[in-house]
Write a protein that holds these residues in place. Structure first.
Motif, PDB file in Angstrom:
ATOM      1  N   ASP A   9      29.602  47.306  40.790  1.00  0.00           N
ATOM      2  CA  ASP A   9      30.545  46.657  41.711  1.00  0.00           C
ATOM      3  C   ASP A   9      31.963  47.231  41.690  1.00  0.00           C
ATOM      4  O   ASP A   9      32.934  46.496  41.930  1.00  0.00           O
ATOM      5  N   VAL A  10      32.104  48.517  41.432  1.00  0.00           N
ATOM      6  CA  VAL A  10      33.444  49.125  41.506  1.00  0.00           C
ATOM      7  C   VAL A  10      33.641  49.504  42.976  1.00  0.00           C
ATOM      8  O   VAL A  10      33.504  50.648  43.377  1.00  0.00           O
ATOM      9  N   GLN A  11      33.960  48.473  43.765  1.00  0.00           N
ATOM     10  CA  GLN A  11      33.912  48.593  45.218  1.00  0.00           C
ATOM     11  C   GLN A  11      35.178  48.077  45.864  1.00  0.00           C
ATOM     12  O   GLN A  11      35.935  47.293  45.280  1.00  0.00           O
ATOM     13  N   GLU A  12      35.401  48.530  47.084  1.00  0.00           N
ATOM     14  CA  GLU A  12      36.626  48.194  47.807  1.00  0.00           C
ATOM     15  C   GLU A  12      36.734  46.696  48.113  1.00  0.00           C
ATOM     16  O   GLU A  12      37.828  46.211  48.404  1.00  0.00           O
ATOM     17  N   SER A  13      35.633  45.970  48.038  1.00  0.00           N
ATOM     18  CA  SER A  13      35.683  44.525  48.265  1.00  0.00           C
ATOM     19  C   SER A  13      36.761  43.858  47.418  1.00  0.00           C
ATOM     20  O   SER A  13      37.463  42.944  47.881  1.00  0.00           O
ATOM     21  N   PHE A  14      36.881  44.304  46.164  1.00  0.00           N
ATOM     22  CA  PHE A  14      37.836  43.653  45.265  1.00  0.00           C
ATOM     23  C   PHE A  14      39.274  43.933  45.688  1.00  0.00           C
ATOM     24  O   PHE A  14      40.140  43.063  45.571  1.00  0.00           O
ATOM     25  N   ARG A  15      39.528  45.133  46.174  1.00  0.00           N
ATOM     26  CA  ARG A  15      40.890  45.442  46.627  1.00  0.00           C
ATOM     27  C   ARG A  15      41.265  44.641  47.873  1.00  0.00           C
ATOM     28  O   ARG A  15      42.447  44.439  48.158  1.00  0.00           O
ATOM     29  N   ALA A  16      40.262  44.206  48.607  1.00  0.00           N
ATOM     30  CA  ALA A  16      40.517  43.416  49.818  1.00  0.00           C
ATOM     31  C   ALA A  16      40.673  41.930  49.515  1.00  0.00           C
ATOM     32  O   ALA A  16      40.981  41.145  50.420  1.00  0.00           O
ATOM     33  N   HIS A  17      40.496  41.550  48.262  1.00  0.00           N
ATOM     34  CA  HIS A  17      40.563  40.135  47.863  1.00  0.00           C
ATOM     35  C   HIS A  17      41.971  39.808  47.353  1.00  0.00           C
ATOM     36  O   HIS A  17      42.588  40.620  46.666  1.00  0.00           O
ATOM     37  N   PRO A  18      42.496  38.632  47.664  1.00  0.00           N
ATOM     38  CA  PRO A  18      43.849  38.274  47.201  1.00  0.00           C
ATOM     39  C   PRO A  18      44.026  38.356  45.684  1.00  0.00           C
ATOM     40  O   PRO A  18      45.131  38.616  45.195  1.00  0.00           O
ATOM     41  N   LEU A  19      42.958  38.144  44.919  1.00  0.00           N
ATOM     42  CA  LEU A  19      43.074  38.185  43.459  1.00  0.00           C
ATOM     43  C   LEU A  19      43.315  39.585  42.908  1.00  0.00           C
ATOM     44  O   LEU A  19      43.611  39.729  41.722  1.00  0.00           O
ATOM     45  N   TRP A  20      43.169  40.616  43.736  1.00  0.00           N
ATOM     46  CA  TRP A  20      43.337  41.979  43.224  1.00  0.00           C
ATOM     47  C   TRP A  20      44.699  42.173  42.564  1.00  0.00           C
ATOM     48  O   TRP A  20      44.828  42.918  41.591  1.00  0.00           O
ATOM     49  N   GLU A  21      45.716  41.487  43.060  1.00  0.00           N
ATOM     50  CA  GLU A  21      47.056  41.645  42.479  1.00  0.00           C
ATOM     51  C   GLU A  21      47.113  41.188  41.026  1.00  0.00           C
ATOM     52  O   GLU A  21      48.042  41.526  40.301  1.00  0.00           O
ATOM     53  N   THR A  22      46.114  40.432  40.577  1.00  0.00           N
ATOM     54  CA  THR A  22      46.085  39.940  39.194  1.00  0.00           C
ATOM     55  C   THR A  22      45.097  40.704  38.322  1.00  0.00           C
ATOM     56  O   THR A  22      44.889  40.331  37.160  1.00  0.00           O
ATOM     57  N   VAL A  23      44.454  41.746  38.842  1.00  0.00           N
ATOM     58  CA  VAL A  23      43.367  42.416  38.120  1.00  0.00           C
ATOM     59  C   VAL A  23      43.880  43.014  36.811  1.00  0.00           C
ATOM     60  O   VAL A  23      45.025  43.463  36.709  1.00  0.00           O
ATOM     61  N   SER A  24      43.019  43.023  35.820  1.00  0.00           N
ATOM     62  CA  SER A  24      43.405  43.499  34.486  1.00  0.00           C
ATOM     63  C   SER A  24      43.710  44.986  34.461  1.00  0.00           C
ATOM     64  O   SER A  24      44.526  45.439  33.657  1.00  0.00           O
ATOM     65  N   ASP A  25      43.049  45.764  35.311  1.00  0.00           N
ATOM     66  CA  ASP A  25      43.259  47.212  35.309  1.00  0.00           C
ATOM     67  C   ASP A  25      43.160  47.753  36.731  1.00  0.00           C
ATOM     68  O   ASP A  25      42.061  48.070  37.199  1.00  0.00           O
ATOM     69  N   PRO A  26      44.288  47.888  37.429  1.00  0.00           N
ATOM     70  CA  PRO A  26      44.249  48.414  38.795  1.00  0.00           C
ATOM     71  C   PRO A  26      43.686  49.837  38.875  1.00  0.00           C
ATOM     72  O   PRO A  26      43.224  50.251  39.936  1.00  0.00           O
ATOM     73  N   ALA A  27      43.718  50.568  37.753  1.00  0.00           N
ATOM     74  CA  ALA A  27      43.209  51.941  37.721  1.00  0.00           C
ATOM     75  C   ALA A  27      41.776  52.002  37.178  1.00  0.00           C
ATOM     76  O   ALA A  27      41.354  53.027  36.642  1.00  0.00           O
ATOM     77  N   ILE A  28      41.023  50.917  37.319  1.00  0.00           N
ATOM     78  CA  ILE A  28      39.662  50.854  36.787  1.00  0.00           C
ATOM     79  C   ILE A  28      38.810  52.021  37.268  1.00  0.00           C
ATOM     80  O   ILE A  28      37.998  52.562  36.519  1.00  0.00           O
ATOM     81  N   ALA A  29      38.989  52.449  38.505  1.00  0.00           N
ATOM     82  CA  ALA A  29      38.159  53.541  39.037  1.00  0.00           C
ATOM     83  C   ALA A  29      38.355  54.831  38.240  1.00  0.00           C
ATOM     84  O   ALA A  29      37.404  55.616  38.085  1.00  0.00           O
ATOM     85  N   GLN A  30      39.545  55.062  37.715  1.00  0.00           N
ATOM     86  CA  GLN A  30      39.796  56.277  36.937  1.00  0.00           C
ATOM     87  C   GLN A  30      39.027  56.259  35.619  1.00  0.00           C
ATOM     88  O   GLN A  30      38.454  57.272  35.201  1.00  0.00           O
TER      89      GLN A  30
END
Length: 199
Positions: A9-30
């Motif tokens: 689930d390393v997918q763009e859906s999460f970036r489109a969700h309001p909670l993304w601003e609180t994610v533990s690691d915005p650079a998870i894809a790297q």
């Protein structure tokens, strides 16, 4: 090889969700990309899994276009791409059949969310007899609201609630729950070091 990396689930859906601003690691894809490169270099199977909720009209509805790998990630030809509709990557896909056909017995798991789809997949995999490595710093999650908190709260309300668990606390508790029972806990750097020492 009898090992596979399962990217969950390393997918763009999460970036489109309001909670993304609180994610533990915005650079998870790297971090995930480092694991993918490591797996490919060892000749391991790389399996990509995306979460889908058809007809939901939310960020996981394929019709909205967000159910795709994060833009930084590249799937190579021949690498399986599975779409699941359950929390774990086994129940609604042919993942187990795919792994059996390739003789895989060892799984490395990573992805989003730490305590939800990634942890659930690790638990099911363990129960199915796989040796599981849970790469906790290649997972990401959000703060987790209290069970009695009302649904549909704003991000601000979630964060201001003293009962809310921070994302870091959720990850720590997940490691405690899995370690020694369902999985070995590792970091990306530890796996890279181990691979370099065997080269």
């Amino acid at each position: 090889m009898n090992r596979a990396l399962v990217v969950i689930d390393v997918q763009e859906s999460f970036r489109a969700h309001p909670l993304w601003e609180t994610v533990s690691d915005p650079a998870i894809a790297q971090r995930v990309d480092r694991l993918v490169r490591l797996a490919r270099g060892r000749g391991d199977t790389v399996v990509w899994v995306l979460h889908s909720e058809p007809g939901s009209h939310g960020v996981f509805d394929p019709a909205l276009g967000h159910v795709r790998l994060m833009d930084e990630l590249r799937r190579e030809e021949g690498e399986p791409l599975l779409h699941k509709t359950s929390h774990n990557a086994f129940t609604t896909t042919n993942l187990q059949q795919l792994l059996a056909e390739r003789g895989v017995r060892d799984l490395v798991v990573c992805g989003i969310r730490t305590e939800q789809c990634v942890e659930t997949t690790a638990r099911v995999a363990s129960d199915l007899g796989y040796r599981v490595t849970f790469v906790s710093d290649a997972t990401a999650t959000h703060p987790l609201g209290h069970r009695d908190a009302p649904a549909g709260r704003s991000v601000a309300d979630l964060l201001s609630d003293p009962r809310t668990l921070s994302a870091e606390e959720v990850i720590r508790r997940t490691e405690y729950a899995l370690a020694g029972r369902f999985a070995t806990i590792a970091t990306v750097a530890e796996l890279e070091t181990a691979a370099a020492s065997r080269a």
